[in-house]
Motif scaffolding. Sequence first.
Motif, PDB file in Angstrom:
ATOM      1  N   THR A 299       1.229  -2.868   7.545  1.00  0.00           N
ATOM      2  CA  THR A 299       1.634  -1.462   7.513  1.00  0.00           C
ATOM      3  C   THR A 299       1.138  -0.725   8.748  1.00  0.00           C
ATOM      4  O   THR A 299       1.882   0.050   9.382  1.00  0.00           O
TER       5      THR A 299
ATOM      6  N   ASP B  33       5.270   3.829   2.102  1.00  0.00           N
ATOM      7  CA  ASP B  33       6.274   4.854   1.820  1.00  0.00           C
ATOM      8  C   ASP B  33       6.223   6.006   2.815  1.00  0.00           C
ATOM      9  O   ASP B  33       7.199   6.750   2.940  1.00  0.00           O
TER      10      ASP B  33
ATOM     11  N   PRO C  73       0.835  -1.207   0.000  1.00  0.00           N
ATOM     12  CA  PRO C  73       0.000   0.000   0.000  1.00  0.00           C
ATOM     13  C   PRO C  73       0.865   1.251   0.000  1.00  0.00           C
ATOM     14  O   PRO C  73       2.013   1.245   0.449  1.00  0.00           O
ATOM     15  N   ARG C  74       0.300   2.324  -0.536  1.00  0.00           N
ATOM     16  CA  ARG C  74       1.066   3.577  -0.608  1.00  0.00           C
ATOM     17  C   ARG C  74       1.510   4.042   0.767  1.00  0.00           C
ATOM     18  O   ARG C  74       2.515   4.735   0.909  1.00  0.00           O
ATOM     19  N   GLU C  75       0.771   3.650   1.818  1.00  0.00           N
ATOM     20  CA  GLU C  75       1.093   4.094   3.159  1.00  0.00           C
ATOM     21  C   GLU C  75       2.458   3.603   3.627  1.00  0.00           C
ATOM     22  O   GLU C  75       3.050   4.172   4.545  1.00  0.00           O
TER      23      GLU C  75
END
Length: 494
Positions: free
Chosen positions: A471, A263, A259-261
Amino acid sequence: MTFDRGLVELFAEASNDRNPLHTRGEYARATAYGEPVVFGVLAALALLGRMRGVVTDPVRRLTASFRQPVFVGVEYEVVVTGTGDHRRGELRRAGQRVVTVAVRGGDPTDPADPVAGEPAPPTPMRAEPARWTVEDLLPGTTVDGGYRTTRFAELVTRLGLGDGPLPAAHLAALLWSSYLVGMEVPGRQALFTRVTMDFHEERMTGTCSYRAEVRRVDPRFRLVELTGRVLFGRRTVASAMIQALVRPPVTPVALAGPPREVDALPTLEGRVAVVVGASRGLGAALALVLARRGCTVVGCYRDCETEAARLERAAPGGLLRLERGDAADPEFCARLAGEVATRHGRVDLLVCSAAPALRPLRLLAGAAGELADHVADTVRLVATPVAAFLPLLDRAEGQVVAVSSRALSAPPAQWPHYVAAKGAVEHLVHALGPANPRLRFLICRPRRMDTAYVDSVTDDHPAAAPLVVATELVDAIGRFADRPVRGRVPVLEV
């Protein structure tokens, strides 16, 4: 009654059903069952062998229901009931029905052709199962071809079915039903649930062939219903109604994009983490997220070598290394801790995510020992690695995360052993907190995830991707690492 691995292998050869859920250890260990499952038809035939003394009339109809998985090395109770030409056999475990077989005698019946047309000439049988999904299967889909058995007489003798109420042609038809479900439709993702077979002609003259048709598909329950017939030459020896479930495939964690989270998480460069149970599920997702944030991760796993190799390749810069071994073995954990000390000199984070395979169990007579064993196995998978890595964790004033379950808040009726095990783990970690004041301990109760470990073909409750939960958990680990230690162990739901 117990089943051994040799009998399962003999049935696979005799039936030519080589579905990996029954025959390939690594594949089966990556499913919800955690180990290879005994063929349902094999269990039904073994029951028939035990019923031989009470079933004397020729069997005209047989119905077998496969209610729960059967495992190698587990002892099952055999119960036979009924009178006259109606008999019923059951395999039971701790009072629960696992497999049932009902037989009915009477006069022979003419076969009611369940499918249109003539079966096709013999065609090569599959060496690998077909890969149907429930979306691909449509009513009217047909499969046909030739069928043969191997080591058939040896299997019949082993199960005590020679000169019994079912002639060889009808026993061969039952083996065919296993081949049809496990290799043809639904194939690789199949879970055989029920077969009703009517028996007709008894002679095995000519080549064996078959034809089957998908009659109904219920996508809500991933259920497929088929009809079929088995012939020797042009004579129908049996007609069948079959039900099977299509297990949903689980995407390996390493193949799913993060998921983008991820990063947005703080960098973990310079940190060293050990993840126990790192080849699949939440453990694999945690190992991957930690590595993608720059953490050096050493994971351990017991069985899933293919998934472990795939996970290592998915991690950036060689930051993830997986070692194969049993985390409940003190010698393995001590050796792994020594290797980590030599290479890295410290451990900042230890995640205990491994757990034994979960089987349904109710606490009835005879089940107490199995419950106690499950609790003990679960606790060992936490206590053993924690004990081995405590010196390295203490040196770094590190953190221990134990993965528990939300089942402690709403215990499922069929999981008393699981709830007791996770409760024991939580109490162990609560006790370790005050005893190790330089360390931080955290108990994690993740929400339901889309993993093979909790796979259910009939459960339509929403499930989170393991990478999403991982995450959130890595973010929480960072936040709790900054809190002062006062002997209290937080319990976090993610």
